[in-house]
Scaffold this active site. Structure first.
Site, PDB file in Angstrom:
ATOM      1  N   GLU A  10       0.797  -1.226   0.000  1.00  0.00           N
ATOM      2  CA  GLU A  10       0.000   0.000   0.000  1.00  0.00           C
ATOM      3  C   GLU A  10       0.838   1.288   0.000  1.00  0.00           C
ATOM      4  O   GLU A  10       0.665   2.157   0.858  1.00  0.00           O
ATOM      5  CB  GLU A  10      -0.983  -0.041   1.186  1.00  0.00           C
ATOM      6  CG  GLU A  10      -1.857  -1.289   1.114  1.00  0.00           C
ATOM      7  CD  GLU A  10      -2.757  -1.505   2.335  1.00  0.00           C
ATOM      8  OE1 GLU A  10      -2.700  -0.710   3.280  1.00  0.00           O
ATOM      9  OE2 GLU A  10      -3.524  -2.480   2.312  1.00  0.00           O
TER      10      GLU A  10
ATOM     11  N   ASN B 133       2.149  -4.357  -3.580  1.00  0.00           N
ATOM     12  CA  ASN B 133       0.752  -4.772  -3.431  1.00  0.00           C
ATOM     13  C   ASN B 133      -0.069  -3.558  -2.975  1.00  0.00           C
ATOM     14  O   ASN B 133       0.364  -2.802  -2.105  1.00  0.00           O
ATOM     15  CB  ASN B 133       0.740  -5.854  -2.331  1.00  0.00           C
ATOM     16  CG  ASN B 133      -0.574  -6.535  -2.104  1.00  0.00           C
ATOM     17  OD1 ASN B 133      -1.193  -7.018  -3.048  1.00  0.00           O
ATOM     18  ND2 ASN B 133      -1.016  -6.595  -0.850  1.00  0.00           N
TER      19      ASN B 133
ATOM     20  N   HIS C 103     -10.249  -5.500  -2.953  1.00  0.00           N
ATOM     21  CA  HIS C 103     -11.273  -5.282  -1.918  1.00  0.00           C
ATOM     22  C   HIS C 103     -12.386  -4.424  -2.534  1.00  0.00           C
ATOM     23  O   HIS C 103     -12.266  -3.196  -2.622  1.00  0.00           O
ATOM     24  CB  HIS C 103     -10.683  -4.553  -0.709  1.00  0.00           C
ATOM     25  CG  HIS C 103      -9.693  -5.373   0.053  1.00  0.00           C
ATOM     26  ND1 HIS C 103     -10.045  -6.509   0.758  1.00  0.00           N
ATOM     27  CD2 HIS C 103      -8.358  -5.234   0.221  1.00  0.00           C
ATOM     28  CE1 HIS C 103      -8.968  -7.029   1.325  1.00  0.00           C
ATOM     29  NE2 HIS C 103      -7.921  -6.276   1.009  1.00  0.00           N
TER      30      HIS C 103
ATOM     31  N   GLU D  39      -6.102 -10.188  -2.474  1.00  0.00           N
ATOM     32  CA  GLU D  39      -6.910 -10.073  -1.248  1.00  0.00           C
ATOM     33  C   GLU D  39      -8.396  -9.904  -1.581  1.00  0.00           C
ATOM     34  O   GLU D  39      -9.104  -9.128  -0.929  1.00  0.00           O
ATOM     35  CB  GLU D  39      -6.454  -8.868  -0.411  1.00  0.00           C
ATOM     36  CG  GLU D  39      -4.980  -8.854  -0.073  1.00  0.00           C
ATOM     37  CD  GLU D  39      -4.555  -7.736   0.861  1.00  0.00           C
ATOM     38  OE1 GLU D  39      -5.438  -7.087   1.480  1.00  0.00           O
ATOM     39  OE2 GLU D  39      -3.342  -7.504   0.981  1.00  0.00           O
TER      40      GLU D  39
ATOM     41  N   ASP E  35     -12.206  -9.639  -1.840  1.00  0.00           N
ATOM     42  CA  ASP E  35     -13.465  -9.827  -1.124  1.00  0.00           C
ATOM     43  C   ASP E  35     -14.427  -8.744  -1.593  1.00  0.00           C
ATOM     44  O   ASP E  35     -14.021  -7.771  -2.237  1.00  0.00           O
ATOM     45  CB  ASP E  35     -13.321  -9.870   0.409  1.00  0.00           C
ATOM     46  CG  ASP E  35     -12.610  -8.686   1.026  1.00  0.00           C
ATOM     47  OD1 ASP E  35     -12.499  -7.635   0.362  1.00  0.00           O
ATOM     48  OD2 ASP E  35     -12.188  -8.796   2.193  1.00  0.00           O
TER      49      ASP E  35
HETATM   50  O1  G3I Z   1      -4.233 -10.185  18.052  1.00  0.00           O
HETATM   51  C1  G3I Z   1      -4.944  -9.130  18.721  1.00  0.00           C
HETATM   52  C2  G3I Z   1      -5.635  -9.646  19.939  1.00  0.00           C
HETATM   53  O2  G3I Z   1      -4.661 -10.089  20.857  1.00  0.00           O
HETATM   54  C3  G3I Z   1      -6.492  -8.531  20.545  1.00  0.00           C
HETATM   55  O3  G3I Z   1      -7.211  -9.014  21.641  1.00  0.00           O
HETATM   56  C4  G3I Z   1      -7.476  -7.983  19.492  1.00  0.00           C
HETATM   57  C5  G3I Z   1      -8.290  -6.819  20.035  1.00  0.00           C
HETATM   58  O4  G3I Z   1      -8.603  -5.898  19.011  1.00  0.00           O
HETATM   59  O5  G3I Z   1      -6.739  -7.529  18.393  1.00  0.00           O
HETATM   60  C6  G3I Z   1      -5.985  -8.561  17.754  1.00  0.00           C
HETATM   61  O6  G3I Z   1      -5.289  -8.028  16.673  1.00  0.00           O
HETATM   62  C7  G3I Z   1      -6.078  -7.702  15.547  1.00  0.00           C
HETATM   63  C8  G3I Z   1      -5.551  -8.491  14.357  1.00  0.00           C
HETATM   64  O7  G3I Z   1      -6.244  -8.103  13.169  1.00  0.00           O
HETATM   65  C9  G3I Z   1      -5.710 -10.000  14.529  1.00  0.00           C
HETATM   66  O8  G3I Z   1      -7.057 -10.351  14.587  1.00  0.00           O
HETATM   67  C10 G3I Z   1      -5.951  -6.221  15.281  1.00  0.00           C
HETATM   68  O9  G3I Z   1      -6.572  -5.479  16.324  1.00  0.00           O
HETATM   69  C11 G3I Z   1      -6.591  -5.861  13.954  1.00  0.00           C
HETATM   70  O10 G3I Z   1      -6.298  -4.503  13.632  1.00  0.00           O
HETATM   71  C12 G3I Z   1      -6.027  -6.744  12.854  1.00  0.00           C
HETATM   72  O11 G3I Z   1      -6.708  -6.415  11.654  1.00  0.00           O
HETATM   73  C13 G3I Z   1      -6.065  -6.839  10.455  1.00  0.00           C
HETATM   74  C14 G3I Z   1      -5.784  -5.628   9.580  1.00  0.00           C
HETATM   75  O12 G3I Z   1      -5.209  -6.054   8.349  1.00  0.00           O
HETATM   76  C15 G3I Z   1      -4.818  -4.665  10.274  1.00  0.00           C
HETATM   77  O13 G3I Z   1      -4.728  -3.515   9.590  1.00  0.00           O
HETATM   78  C16 G3I Z   1      -7.016  -7.780   9.712  1.00  0.00           C
HETATM   79  O14 G3I Z   1      -7.188  -8.990  10.467  1.00  0.00           O
HETATM   80  C17 G3I Z   1      -6.438  -8.109   8.335  1.00  0.00           C
HETATM   81  O15 G3I Z   1      -7.404  -8.819   7.574  1.00  0.00           O
HETATM   82  C18 G3I Z   1      -6.103  -6.823   7.602  1.00  0.00           C
HETATM   83  O16 G3I Z   1      -5.531  -7.181   6.362  1.00  0.00           O
HETATM   84  C19 G3I Z   1      -5.213  -6.096   5.479  1.00  0.00           C
HETATM   85  C20 G3I Z   1      -3.976  -6.526   4.705  1.00  0.00           C
HETATM   86  O17 G3I Z   1      -2.933  -6.884   5.580  1.00  0.00           O
HETATM   87  C21 G3I Z   1      -3.542  -5.417   3.743  1.00  0.00           C
HETATM   88  N1  G3I Z   1      -4.618  -5.000   2.896  1.00  0.00           N
HETATM   89  C22 G3I Z   1      -5.881  -4.644   3.568  1.00  0.00           C
HETATM   90  C23 G3I Z   1      -6.328  -5.796   4.467  1.00  0.00           C
HETATM   91  C24 G3I Z   1      -7.668  -5.480   5.128  1.00  0.00           C
HETATM   92  O18 G3I Z   1      -7.557  -4.386   5.990  1.00  0.00           O
END
Ligand code: G3I
Length: 353
Positions: free
Chosen positions: A166, A207, A243, A272, A274
């Site tokens: 990004e 990406n 997305h 990615e 969806d």
């Molecule tokens: O692991 C912690 C957990 O310990 C905690 O209790 C919980 C409370 O919020 O958070 C957990 O971490 C989260 C993590 O996902 C794992 O589930 C983060 O808060 C959350 O911000 C994180 O979100 C991820 C996001 O990227 C971060 O920006 C999404 O799962 C993931 O699908 C998303 O993926 C991104 C790609 O990497 C790049 N392109 C866009 C895509 C969608 O946003």
């Protein structure tokens, strides 16, 4: 390297597309949602590419999740466990266990390649890194160390890396991040060069999202990668995240756009995909979602050398969407109970056509 690890090696892996369809002996629990054999991975292999999904590690605890993962997909991306905040929550204590012990053995067992995601991003950075002030030289040194250590630790076992994630704004300008400010605009070239040194066999990608239509953002990516190629920086592919949302128009220029990047001689992957919607779900919205997914797959099939089409998670039970877009969701191919949605059938139909 073990035989299993070797089977994950990307050298020649895409040429061996028959292997992408077949499950290794001993994987008895594989399920395909179609119920009559031949998951998406087998249909994609007929077209010479791999069907992929992001793996949400907590989902692996569910045997039904694992069965669909094995039966439907032949390339996987870690949704979160290879990001910097996960691998090095404390400075100097990098730990790649989540990726190595969960993702790689799973992928090895199911005959899947792995796309590493990601090395340089403005998000999901460790607290110790963003909560302190550093000099530019310190930041550059830390980024080099991070890339060298992570890529090196998976050397030979990752088919492709999303090296830079990004980097662009919607108007095509370079996003201002910790990295662009510390290292300058050439941080992208530097990151690719460091990654290549750590694993010369890995396919290296830039990406981004909202690259799907022709327009200022994809034009800027086109200029960026052309420039990198001219300078012989190791860049091998461009990832179109994919997305989409049904409340926005479908990007009709996707086929032409994908093909102009492929014409540069680069790998072009959907990384990615969806298609989210405003909740609640209705039959009409699911039908529109199916058209969007089918449209992306049809566009992808117009490429002379398709590589991989990856969905960002395959079940609504584990999608990132509701956590980020309040009131939206249902963005994937399978519902929360792992039942296939119309979008799944639509993708099958495109691949069977
Ligand atoms: O692991 C912690 C957990 O310990 C905690 O209790 C919980 C409370 O919020 O958070 C957990 O971490 C989260 C993590 O996902 C794992 O589930 C983060 O808060 C959350 O911000 C994180 O979100 C991820 C996001 O990227 C971060 O920006 C999404 O799962 C993931 O699908 C998303 O993926 C991104 C790609 O990497 C790049 N392109 C866009 C895509 C969608 O946003």
């Amino acid at each position: 390297m073990t035989d299993a690890a070797r089977s994950l090696s990307r050298r020649g892996a895409l040429a061996a597309m028959a292997g992408a369809a077949m499950l290794p002996a001993g994987v008895a629990a594989a399920t395909t949602a179609s119920g009559h054999g031949g998951g998406l991975r087998e249909l994609a292999a007929r077209h010479g590419f791999r069907m992929g999904t992001a793996i949400h590690n907590p989902g692996l605890a569910d045997p039904r999740y694992r069965a669909l993962l094995a039966g439907e997909f032949s390339i996987v991306s870690p949704e979160n466990v290879m990001k910097w905040d996960t691998v090095e929550p404390e400075r100097g204590l990098a730990d790649y266990t989540a990726g190595q012990l969960i993702l790689l053995p799973t992928a090895q067992r199911y005959g899947q390649l792995v796309r590493g995601h990601n090395l340089v991003w403005h998000a999901q950075l460790p607290d110790w890194l963003i909560q302190k002030t550093w000099t530019n030289d310190q930041l550059a040194a830390m980024l080099q160390q991070h890339i060298t250590d992570e890529v090196g630790s998976f050397r030979g076992r990752i088919y492709a890396w999303d090296v830079v994630n990004e980097p662009l704004n919607e108007d095509g300008t370079l996003r201002q991040t910790l990295w662009s400010q510390a290292i300058g605009t050439d941080y992208i070239a530097q990151a690719l060069t460091w990654a290549h040194a750590a694993d010369p066999g890995a396919r290296l990608y830039v990406n981004d999202y909202n690259l799907e239509p022709l327009g200022p953002k994809s034009d800027a990516m086109y200029v960026l990668v052309q420039d990198l190629m001219k300078r012989q920086i190791p860049i091998h592919g461009v990832g179109f995240q994919g997305h989409l949302a049904i409340q926005y128009p479908y990007p009709d220029t996707l086929p032409q756009n994908l093909r102009r990047f492929a014409a540069l001689g680069l790998d072009v992957a959907i990384t990615e995909a969806d298609v989210r919607m405003e909740l609640p779900v209705t039959a009409d919205k699911l039908a529109t979602q199916a058209e969007y997914f089918a449209g992306m797959m049809s566009a992808y099939l117009t490429l002379p050398h398709p590589v991989s089409f990856t969905v960002w998670g395959f079940t609504d039970a584990h999608s990132w969407v509701p956590g980020v877009f309040a009131g939206q969701g249902a963005a994937t191919l399978f519902d929360e109970n792992l039942r296939p949605k119309p979008a799944y059938d639509a993708i099958r139909a495109v691949l069977e056509d």
